[in-house]
Design an enzyme around this catalytic site. Structure first.
Site, PDB file in Angstrom:
ATOM      1  N   GLU A   1      40.926  53.345  41.677  1.00 58.88           N
ATOM      2  CA  GLU A   1      39.465  53.369  41.688  1.00 58.88           C
ATOM      3  C   GLU A   1      38.950  54.771  41.396  1.00 58.88           C
ATOM      4  OE1 GLU A   1      38.208  51.453  45.346  1.00 58.88           O
ATOM      5  OE2 GLU A   1      38.763  49.490  44.516  1.00 58.88           O
TER       6      GLU A   1
ATOM      7  N   CYS B   1      40.845  39.537  36.710  1.00 55.28           N
ATOM      8  CA  CYS B   1      39.454  39.564  36.255  1.00 55.28           C
ATOM      9  C   CYS B   1      39.402  39.270  34.754  1.00 55.28           C
ATOM     10  CB  CYS B   1      38.814  40.915  36.569  1.00 55.28           C
ATOM     11  SG  CYS B   1      39.280  42.241  35.446  1.00 55.28           S
TER      12      CYS B   1
ATOM     13  N   GLU C   1      46.499  45.164  36.651  1.00 54.98           N
ATOM     14  CA  GLU C   1      47.101  44.513  35.471  1.00 54.98           C
ATOM     15  C   GLU C   1      47.061  45.447  34.263  1.00 54.98           C
ATOM     16  OE1 GLU C   1      44.833  43.416  37.541  1.00 54.98           O
ATOM     17  OE2 GLU C   1      44.657  41.239  37.555  1.00 54.98           O
TER      18      GLU C   1
ATOM     19  N   ASN D   1      45.756  49.128  41.274  1.00 54.40           N
ATOM     20  CA  ASN D   1      44.392  49.528  40.926  1.00 54.40           C
ATOM     21  C   ASN D   1      44.155  50.980  41.318  1.00 54.40           C
ATOM     22  OD1 ASN D   1      44.521  48.468  43.587  1.00 54.40           O
ATOM     23  ND2 ASN D   1      42.324  48.081  43.646  1.00 54.40           N
TER      24      ASN D   1
ATOM     25  N   CYS E   1      40.842  41.934  32.397  1.00 59.44           N
ATOM     26  CA  CYS E   1      42.313  41.985  32.381  1.00 59.44           C
ATOM     27  C   CYS E   1      42.901  40.799  31.632  1.00 59.44           C
ATOM     28  CB  CYS E   1      42.861  42.057  33.802  1.00 59.44           C
ATOM     29  SG  CYS E   1      42.592  43.689  34.513  1.00 59.44           S
TER      30      CYS E   1
ATOM     31  N   CYS F   1      42.150  48.414  36.774  1.00 61.03           N
ATOM     32  CA  CYS F   1      42.780  47.307  37.507  1.00 61.03           C
ATOM     33  C   CYS F   1      44.303  47.406  37.430  1.00 61.03           C
ATOM     34  CB  CYS F   1      42.358  45.967  36.924  1.00 61.03           C
ATOM     35  SG  CYS F   1      40.656  45.502  37.226  1.00 61.03           S
TER      36      CYS F   1
HETATM   37  N1  THU Z   1      41.086  44.528  40.748  1.00 67.10           N
HETATM   38  C1  THU Z   1      42.298  44.541  40.115  1.00 67.10           C
HETATM   39  O1  THU Z   1      43.059  45.495  40.246  1.00 67.10           O
HETATM   40  N2  THU Z   1      42.616  43.489  39.342  1.00 67.10           N
HETATM   41  C2  THU Z   1      41.825  42.392  39.140  1.00 67.10           C
HETATM   42  O2  THU Z   1      42.140  41.537  38.329  1.00 67.10           O
HETATM   43  C3  THU Z   1      40.589  42.247  39.905  1.00 67.10           C
HETATM   44  C4  THU Z   1      40.127  43.463  40.627  1.00 67.10           C
HETATM   45  C5  THU Z   1      40.707  45.682  41.580  1.00 67.10           C
HETATM   46  C6  THU Z   1      39.622  46.517  40.984  1.00 67.10           C
HETATM   47  C7  THU Z   1      39.011  47.154  42.206  1.00 67.10           C
HETATM   48  O3  THU Z   1      39.711  48.351  42.489  1.00 67.10           O
HETATM   49  C8  THU Z   1      39.280  46.161  43.325  1.00 67.10           C
HETATM   50  O4  THU Z   1      40.230  45.238  42.828  1.00 67.10           O
HETATM   51  C9  THU Z   1      38.056  45.421  43.777  1.00 67.10           C
HETATM   52  O5  THU Z   1      37.407  44.861  42.698  1.00 67.10           O
END
Ligand code: THU
Length: 152
Positions: free
Chosen positions: A64, A106, A75, A62, A109, A73
């Site tokens: 941000e 999520c 994925e 991920n 994704c 994310c």
């Molecule tokens: N996140 C992912 O990388 N993948 C997911 O499927 C769920 C959430 C990350 C996004 C964000 O940087 C952190 O997790 C908190 O939501």
């Protein structure tokens, strides 16, 4: 096709989902990818490792952003890496967040993963073990602009 781990034989899946990479390997790589995460806001580090039918591996973490909605994310990062490298059919993706706790992808994704293989296997840690879901289970009745059933 490389002989090796059978990621499952769901009846809706005409693809052979056999890979030389085991779920344990894939989870290990996902955890390693998660170490590269840029997550100064949530402090929630996620890694994803995607394996294709021919055994090629692709990774994502991920990333941000101060404008929170721009966050990418793990994925989706792995899908972008797969696509630009010209990878073959993805058969499984492992996702690791907090160790031992299943990091369910999520909704966004799930939709992005479903574009390329709706019966992709999703491998998640559970305690010292793992669980494998089919994306079709995680995203039933997925939206699609494509109707070529051969992808399923
Ligand atoms: N996140 C992912 O990388 N993948 C997911 O499927 C769920 C959430 C990350 C996004 C964000 O940087 C952190 O997790 C908190 O939501």
């Amino acid at each position: 096709m490389i002989a090796g781990h059978d990621f499952g034989n769901f009846s809706e899946d005409p693809f052979r989902t056999v890979s030389a990479i085991t779920p344990e390997h894939l989870l290990h790589y996902a955890a390693e990818a998660g170490e590269k995460a840029y997550a100064p806001y949530s402090h929630f580090h996620v890694g994803a490792a995607l394996v294709t039918e021919s055994g090629r591996l692709f990774f994502g973490c991920n990333v941000e952003n101060g404008s929170f909605g721009m966050t990418i994310c793990a994925e989706r990062g792995a899908i972008a890496a797969w696509r630009v490298a010209g990878g073959d059919l993805p058969v499984a993706v492992a996702v690791v967040g907090r160790r031992g706790i299943p990091c369910m992808p999520c909704g966004a994704c799930r939709q992005v993963l479903a574009e390329f293989n709706p019966s992709l296997r999703v491998v998640l840690e559970e305690g010292a073990s793992f669980r494998i879901f089919s994306l079709a289970e995680l995203l039933p009745f997925a939206f699609s602009l494509r109707n070529d059933d051969a992808r399923r």
